[in-house]
Design an enzyme around this catalytic site. Sequence first.
Site, PDB file in Angstrom:
ATOM      1  N   CYS A 272      18.962 -16.800 -62.434  1.00 42.41           N
ATOM      2  CA  CYS A 272      19.932 -17.720 -61.594  1.00 42.41           C
ATOM      3  C   CYS A 272      21.115 -16.941 -61.312  1.00 42.41           C
ATOM      4  CB  CYS A 272      19.823 -19.183 -61.881  1.00 42.41           C
ATOM      5  SG  CYS A 272      21.039 -19.429 -63.397  1.00 42.41           S
ATOM      6  N   HIS A 320      22.665 -24.138 -64.552  1.00 45.39           N
ATOM      7  CA  HIS A 320      21.794 -23.556 -63.322  1.00 45.39           C
ATOM      8  C   HIS A 320      22.648 -23.549 -62.263  1.00 45.39           C
ATOM      9  CE1 HIS A 320      18.359 -22.072 -61.271  1.00 45.39           C
ATOM     10  NE2 HIS A 320      18.521 -22.819 -60.459  1.00 45.39           N
ATOM     11  N   HIS A 332      17.594 -19.724 -54.866  1.00 38.21           N
ATOM     12  CA  HIS A 332      17.989 -19.541 -55.975  1.00 38.21           C
ATOM     13  C   HIS A 332      16.886 -19.138 -56.632  1.00 38.21           C
ATOM     14  CE1 HIS A 332      16.055 -23.603 -57.702  1.00 38.21           C
ATOM     15  NE2 HIS A 332      15.408 -23.261 -56.560  1.00 38.21           N
TER      16      HIS A 332
END
Length: 358
Positions: A272, A320, A332
């Site tokens: 990520c 994240h 993402h």
Amino acid sequence: MGTGKRGLIATAVTVIGAAAVLAAPATAFAAPGPTPSPTASPSTAVTNKDIEAVRRQLDALYHDAAVATDAYNAAEEKAEQQSAQIVALAQKIVKAQEKLAELKARAGAAAAAQYRTNGLPDEAELMLSDDPQQFLDATGRVLQGQRATKALIAELTRTQQDLKQYADDASAQWTRLEANRKAKAAAKKKVERQIAAAERLESRLEAEEKERLAELEEQAAHRAQTAWLDSGVLKDVSGKASEAGKTAVAYATTQVGKPYEWGAEGPDSYDCSGLTSQAWASAGKPIPRTSQEQWKRLEHVDIKDMRPGDLVIYFDDASHVAMYLGDGAIVHAPRPGRTVTIAGAGSMPILGVVRPDA
């Protein structure tokens, strides 16, 4: 699905309930429960509730893997910085050694010159002179010589001190580098352990169950996104992307479809923060490598002020990160087994928003 398979999944679901706190996620599903008899009751059929429990367990395992991935990336970044600092210190040490050798040679030359004048210092030769003009001329030389000698000794001392400091700093950096290597190795083991546990859990599902799991994941994300939008959070959001933000968005969206790989920064796969950091690097704006450091070090902005290119940070531990695209959407790299994708910005718990080019 056979009764034996139903019993196996039911046993796994029972274990999930017992391990809700994830005290040992790496081994919670290391071995299946007792093999059920062929006469197992139809009541052991796997229900949506059972699959939902599996989904929650997978979310927890992959979340722990994401946290460990951030720790791995942070240790790797620090190790790279420390290695560069060690190289720089080594170069300083070499230069200091060369300078020290030069200063020692100059000191030796001065001593040799004094020896050639029968060992008499300049002051003594000056006192023995009978020529007044020579006496006056020599006085200036003596003063210059004294100042030069003092300067040489001072520079020699400073250089020796610098050399010792560089050596001490290099030793300390080596110690820190070794500590970071150990931290990196430990984080790597944890990532691999959590992902392996999740993969073992998913492998116990048959094709139909995996489809139901995917449906439940999609429904959960849709519910969260709908609730987020219904809150009116976007009613005042109208920010326009900066030029750098446009470049970052273009980079990130071009990566859609590429696989997630923990620790990866492209160009073939990403985790990520690898995706977001490389997207902004392509725009000429280097940012921290990990989602946690991005949250700590980049400027925070209110959701109502966010614009395309801003980074949305998720979960209380900032484990994240995604890039905001506008209209409530993000791009993402979700987790292992998934690809870079476009999703709803509210499909996960939002911690906050940061701006790389504030």
